[in-house]
Design a protein around this motif. Structure first.
Motif, PDB file in Angstrom:
ATOM      1  N   VAL A 482      12.656  10.890   4.922  1.00  9.49           N
ATOM      2  CA  VAL A 482      13.694  10.076   4.832  1.00  9.49           C
ATOM      3  C   VAL A 482      14.049   9.264   6.040  1.00  9.49           C
ATOM      4  N   SER A 483      13.834   9.903   7.322  1.00  9.52           N
ATOM      5  CA  SER A 483      14.065   9.356   8.404  1.00  9.52           C
ATOM      6  C   SER A 483      12.868   8.473   8.657  1.00  9.52           C
ATOM      7  N   LEU A 484      11.671   8.860   8.507  1.00  9.68           N
ATOM      8  CA  LEU A 484      10.338   8.017   8.754  1.00  9.68           C
ATOM      9  C   LEU A 484      10.330   6.851   7.916  1.00  9.68           C
ATOM     10  N   GLN A 485      10.750   6.948   6.451  1.00 11.55           N
ATOM     11  CA  GLN A 485      10.956   5.790   5.797  1.00 11.55           C
ATOM     12  C   GLN A 485      11.917   4.846   6.350  1.00 11.55           C
ATOM     13  N   GLN A 487      12.776   4.532   9.511  1.00  6.25           N
ATOM     14  CA  GLN A 487      12.425   3.926  10.565  1.00  6.25           C
ATOM     15  C   GLN A 487      11.381   2.818  10.254  1.00  6.25           C
ATOM     16  N   ALA A 488      10.603   2.833   9.275  1.00  6.97           N
ATOM     17  CA  ALA A 488       9.698   1.768   8.783  1.00  6.97           C
ATOM     18  C   ALA A 488      10.584   0.708   8.345  1.00  6.97           C
ATOM     19  N   VAL A 489      11.380   1.060   7.411  1.00  9.38           N
ATOM     20  CA  VAL A 489      12.256  -0.057   6.995  1.00  9.38           C
ATOM     21  C   VAL A 489      13.057  -0.963   8.144  1.00  9.38           C
ATOM     22  N   HIS A 490      13.422   0.078   9.058  1.00 12.02           N
ATOM     23  CA  HIS A 490      14.148  -0.804  10.129  1.00 12.02           C
ATOM     24  C   HIS A 490      13.381  -1.480  10.963  1.00 12.02           C
ATOM     25  N   ALA A 491      12.045  -0.767  11.160  1.00 15.13           N
ATOM     26  CA  ALA A 491      10.937  -1.791  11.928  1.00 15.13           C
ATOM     27  C   ALA A 491      10.837  -3.084  11.399  1.00 15.13           C
ATOM     28  N   ARG A 492      10.484  -2.909   9.872  1.00 18.80           N
ATOM     29  CA  ARG A 492      10.242  -3.873   9.081  1.00 18.80           C
ATOM     30  C   ARG A 492      11.374  -4.995   9.284  1.00 18.80           C
ATOM     31  N   LEU A 493      12.630  -4.386   8.950  1.00 15.45           N
ATOM     32  CA  LEU A 493      13.750  -5.452   9.095  1.00 15.45           C
ATOM     33  C   LEU A 493      14.006  -6.120  10.444  1.00 15.45           C
ATOM     34  N   GLN A 494      13.627  -5.331  11.384  1.00 16.99           N
ATOM     35  CA  GLN A 494      13.716  -5.815  12.665  1.00 16.99           C
ATOM     36  C   GLN A 494      12.706  -6.914  12.941  1.00 16.99           C
ATOM     37  N   TYR A 495      11.509  -6.599  12.442  1.00 20.75           N
ATOM     38  CA  TYR A 495      10.587  -7.581  12.522  1.00 20.75           C
ATOM     39  C   TYR A 495      10.846  -8.961  11.810  1.00 20.75           C
ATOM     40  N   LEU A 496      11.254  -8.758  10.617  1.00 22.54           N
ATOM     41  CA  LEU A 496      11.660 -10.139   9.633  1.00 22.54           C
ATOM     42  C   LEU A 496      12.759 -10.650  10.501  1.00 22.54           C
ATOM     43  N   GLU A 497      13.856  -9.858  11.010  1.00 20.88           N
ATOM     44  CA  GLU A 497      14.936 -11.069  11.757  1.00 20.88           C
ATOM     45  C   GLU A 497      14.266 -11.510  12.986  1.00 20.88           C
ATOM     46  N   GLU A 498      13.674 -10.666  13.594  1.00 19.59           N
ATOM     47  CA  GLU A 498      12.963 -11.321  14.658  1.00 19.59           C
ATOM     48  C   GLU A 498      12.202 -12.612  14.484  1.00 19.59           C
ATOM     49  N   ALA A 705      15.978  -8.121   0.891  1.00 17.95           N
ATOM     50  CA  ALA A 705      15.493  -6.752   0.407  1.00 17.95           C
ATOM     51  C   ALA A 705      15.175  -5.620   1.291  1.00 17.95           C
ATOM     52  N   ALA A 706      14.977  -6.024   2.796  1.00 20.56           N
ATOM     53  CA  ALA A 706      14.809  -5.196   3.834  1.00 20.56           C
ATOM     54  C   ALA A 706      16.346  -4.678   4.108  1.00 20.56           C
ATOM     55  N   TYR A 713      18.708   3.264   2.829  1.00 17.76           N
ATOM     56  CA  TYR A 713      17.902   4.626   3.450  1.00 17.76           C
ATOM     57  C   TYR A 713      19.093   5.149   4.264  1.00 17.76           C
ATOM     58  N   ASP A 714      20.134   4.264   5.121  1.00 17.42           N
ATOM     59  CA  ASP A 714      20.897   4.976   5.857  1.00 17.42           C
ATOM     60  C   ASP A 714      22.012   5.707   5.134  1.00 17.42           C
ATOM     61  N   ALA A 715      22.392   5.460   3.782  1.00 11.34           N
ATOM     62  CA  ALA A 715      23.164   6.065   3.001  1.00 11.34           C
ATOM     63  C   ALA A 715      22.336   7.464   2.788  1.00 11.34           C
ATOM     64  N   ARG A 716      21.028   7.234   2.362  1.00 10.35           N
ATOM     65  CA  ARG A 716      20.392   8.682   1.991  1.00 10.35           C
ATOM     66  C   ARG A 716      20.251   9.525   3.152  1.00 10.35           C
ATOM     67  N   LEU A 717      20.108   8.960   4.401  1.00 19.47           N
ATOM     68  CA  LEU A 717      19.861   9.788   5.435  1.00 19.47           C
ATOM     69  C   LEU A 717      21.180  10.421   5.746  1.00 19.47           C
ATOM     70  N   ALA A 718      22.462   9.629   5.625  1.00 15.82           N
ATOM     71  CA  ALA A 718      23.655  10.166   5.612  1.00 15.82           C
ATOM     72  C   ALA A 718      23.991  11.417   4.961  1.00 15.82           C
ATOM     73  N   ASP A 719      23.586  11.248   3.576  1.00 17.91           N
ATOM     74  CA  ASP A 719      23.737  12.227   2.601  1.00 17.91           C
ATOM     75  C   ASP A 719      22.773  13.367   2.999  1.00 17.91           C
TER      76      ASP A 719
END
Length: 791
Positions: A482-485, A487-498, A705-706, A713-719
């Protein structure tokens, strides 16, 4: 696993090749100071992968190589081979015997071998990690390190315990994996930055590519002209070559004439040299004959001198022999006179000796008679003295025996009383020991029952801990995934926001205007946003629509032609280009305008009349998706924009369908779902494939979507973290309960052992009492008998 053999060559003080065999039973190496014990320890530590030369009592790698002495040169390489027995498979290799070899040269180069196979130093370090011989290990304590181990901090002790438990290898692998993941994440971020930067440079790169094509064409023309010049130069060189050939032939003839003269002179010179050599040989023969004559004369003279010396030596020797002979004859005559005088003295001494022997025999007879009489008197005196002594001794012995008998009688009476008292005490001790034995048996049975109960509970707790460990391992794997996923989603979100913030994928002019408008909103009052923001395109049609719109995807919307003209002038003043769409012009045109202008809405290449909704034929069939205006939605004022930009665009599956419809007379711009575009004029183009993150269309949907995935994924990681915390709490409680049970079991086992020891001692004492009572009874009987005998 144990050490079998150590081979050293050139390592520190071991200049010669030295081999040490460690057979079973060898536990230590002893020797005086300076004999090399510490060097053997350093060799073992170095071969096991030690990388810090300071731990080997040196400052650089050359310090481990033999540096030479007064009588021996230094060596250039140090080699250490360590052989270990791996019969039990402790090392993770399929060999019963493992040999690790490490070499170092003075040039700073090093090599490592594992069973003669080249390997890396890291491979050797990873091989011994977790076996007790890797890294900082409790099995390898050097000189002066005992205090450091005893005074180690909790973190340092943890390192030793992890090495002892075999966790160091996996921890090292985990650290390396995390480091590689971190590097990969950095590389991905850098790759995203590079891609974003390259996308902004696509237009300028296209211009540069066109410039490069022109350059290649000019270079090709220049090469053709150079070839023409080279052909002309070759022709001129051919003429010069013929002229030079003629000159060369003339020079060759002159050279032949000169060569003939040189040969004639050489023949004459050879004749002269032959005559000279003949004269030299004759002179050398005469010299050799003269030398032989001189040598023969010198040899004859030497022989004559030798014979004369020999004659003179023989004469001197003869004179010395004659003198010695005369001296010996005189000595013989003197000795003969001395012998005659000695013989006369010997006869006189013999006569005197006979007289003395006669007198001595008479004296010895008288002395023997006197000694016999004295001996008889002495014997009688000694006999009388012995009788007197014997009588005195017998009297004293009788008195002593009477006193001893009286003392013995008193002692026996006291012994009888003590034996009776001791027998009574034995009876009391027997009763006490029987009672204690019964109590100890009851306590031991109770302790055994409690230990059995504790063991069953410990087994249950261990099973529970094993289940919790498996669950924890599963949760760790899920958490890592979940952490890797995430991180990938956060990286994609960061890239999209950038990308959204920097307007990646837009034309340079549009980007500059949008960034300027963000800094100063009043700078471009007529700016209404971008075309991409007004269009809502399904994902399966985005490639086709983006290929049909081309640069119009990043076109800017202006509220009026004047606003569009102002923005156009702004970008032109900065040497940039851009595409602008004025909403006022859309109402007047009602369709596509010119194809490739910088303002007013871009088209698809060529003046193509728009297809309004009333004249668009309804087409259906295999490979036909539909008109783009029916597939794309626009928000607010976006519908006229869709009609204007995509009114003549038809989306099809592939180019074969587009060609078939064009041949059938359908007047439209055909865009395929894979990105090819076919205009009514027959112009065929293909869009450069881009990733969904780079595409301008649908970026807002991808960003939303990201963000949703990121929240999920943040909620899943917290769980997952909460579940891990709960399981860690349960595991800690289970471990505490297990530790308490094990402590209780250890106390009961210790108490049971103490009771069993005490019971064994009591039983031994009980078993010894009958024999003690028998000994007392026998001693009492013997005492009574002795008393009777004494009385």
């Amino acid at each position: 696993m144990y050490l079998k053999r150590l081979e050293l060559a050139g390592f520190k003080t071991f200049a010669d090749r030295t081999e040490l065999e460690f057979t079973p039973g060898i536990t230590a190496i002893v020797g005086p100071n300076g004999s090399g014990k510490s060097n053997i320890w350093d060799a073992i530590r170095w071969s096991l992968g030690e990388a810090n030369v300071r731990h080997l009592r040196g400052s650089r790698l050359e310090d481990v190589i033999f540096a030479g002495s007064e009588g021996r040169r230094a060596v250039g390489m140090a080699t250490v081979s360590l052989t270990l027995d791996n019969s039990f498979g402790i090392l993770p290799v399929e060999f019963a015997e493992v040999t690790v070899t490490r070499r170092a040269t003075r040039g700073g180069e090093g090599e490592c071998f594992l069973n003669t196979v080249p390997c890396r130093l890291r491979d050797i370090q990873m091989l011994f990690l977790g076996t007790g011989l890797g890294g900082r290990s409790y099995a390898m304590i050097g000189q002066g390190e005992v205090d450091a181990v005893l005074n180690a901090s909790p973190e340092e002790r943890r390192v030793l315990l992890e090495e002892a438990a075999g966790l160091a290898r996996y921890k090292r692998r985990r650290q390396e994996a995390e480091r590689r993941l971190t590097h990969a994440a950095h590389h991905l971020e850098r790759l995203g930055d590079i891609l974003g930067e390259l996308e902004t440079r696509l237009v300028s790169l296209g211009q540069q590519a066109e410039t490069a094509r022109q350059y290649q064409a000019y270079m090709e023309e220049m090469r053709r002209l150079e070839l023409t010049l080279l052909v002309d130069a070759a022709r001129r060189l051919a003429v010069q070559s013929k002229r030079m050939a003629t000159q060369e032939e003339t020079a060759r003839q002159k050279r032949d004439e000169a060569q003939a003269k040189v040969e004639e002179i050489a023949r004459e010179l050879a004749d002269v040299r032959a005559r000279e050599e003949s004269a030299v040989r004759a002179w050398e023969e005469a010299q050799r004959q003269l030398l032989r004559v001189v040598e023969e004369l010198a040899a004859a003279e030497s022989a004559v001198q030798l014979q004369e010396e020999r004659l003179r030596g023989n004469a001197a020797q003869q004179e010395r022999v004659q003198a010695e002979l005369n001296r010996l004859q005189a000595a013989i005559q003197a000795v003969q006179g001395d012998m005659a005088a000695l013989r006369a003295q010997e006869s006189e001494a013999a006569a005197r000796q006979a007289a003395l022997q006669t007198r001595l025999a008479a004296a010895e007879g008288e002395a023997a008679a006197l000694e016999a009489a004295a001996a008889a008197d002495e014997e009688r005196l000694e006999a009388l003295r012995a009788d007197a002594i014997e009588l005195a001794r017998a009297r004293a012995q009788a008195q002593n025996e009477m006193a001893a008998l009286r003392a013995r009688e008193a002692g026996l009476q006291a012994q009888v009383a003590a034996l009776a008292e001791q027998a009574a005490r034995l009876d009391e001790e027997m009763a006490r020991l029987d009672a204690r034995r019964m109590a100890l048996l009851e306590e031991a049975d109770g302790l055994r029952a409690e230990a059995a109960t504790a063991e069953s509970r410990i087994a249950e707790e261990k099973a529970r801990l094993a289940a919790l460990a498996e669950t924890r391992q599963t949760l760790d794997q899920e958490e890592r995934q979940v952490s890797l996923q995430r991180q990938a989603v956060h990286a994609r979100l960061q890239y999209l926001e950038e990308a959204q913030t920097q307007y990646a994928g837009y034309e340079q002019g549009a980007r500059e205007i949008l960034l300027e408008a963000r800094t100063d909103p009043s700078r471009f009052a007529g700016l209404l946003g971008t075309v991409a923001e007004r269009l809502c395109v399904p994902a399966e049609y985005r490639v086709a629509v983006e290929a049909a719109l081309d640069r119009r995807t990043s076109a800017l919307l202006a509220s009026s032609p004047d606003a569009a003209l102002a923005m156009l002038q702004w970008v032109r003043a900065r040497g940039l280009g851009g595409t602008f769409v004025a909403l006022g012009l859309l109402k007047s045109t009602g369709g596509n305008g010119d194809g490739k202008g910088d303002a007013g809405g871009a088209g698809n290449g060529g003046a193509v009349p728009s297809v309004d909704a009333a004249r668009r034929p309804v087409l259906a069939g295999d490979g036909i998706v539909g008109w783009a205006v029916d597939l794309v939605d626009g928000d607010g004022a976006g519908r006229p924009l869709v009609e204007a930009l995509l009114g003549d665009v038809m989306v099809v599956r592939d180019l074969q369908v587009a060609l078939r419809l064009r041949d059938a007379g359908v007047a439209a711009v055909f865009a395929t779902t894979s990105g090819e575009v076919l205009t009514p004029a027959g112009v065929l183009s293909a869009a450069v494939p881009v990733s969904p993150e780079v595409s301008v269309l649908g970026r807002a949907e991808a960003l939303a979507a990201a963000k949703g995935q990121s929240v999920s994924y943040d909620a899943r990681l917290a769980d997952e973290l909460e579940r891990q915390r709960q399981y860690a709490h349960d595991a800690a409680r289970a471990e505490a309960a297990l530790a308490a049970l094990e402590s209780s079991l250890a106390e009961r086992r210790h108490a049971l052992v103490e009771r069993e020891k005490e019971l064994a001692m009591v039983e031994d004492a009980v078993a010894a009492i009958p024999s003690q009572r028998g000994a007392l009874a026998y001693a009492l009987h013997e005492a009574h008998r002795e008393l009777a005998r004494l009385a």
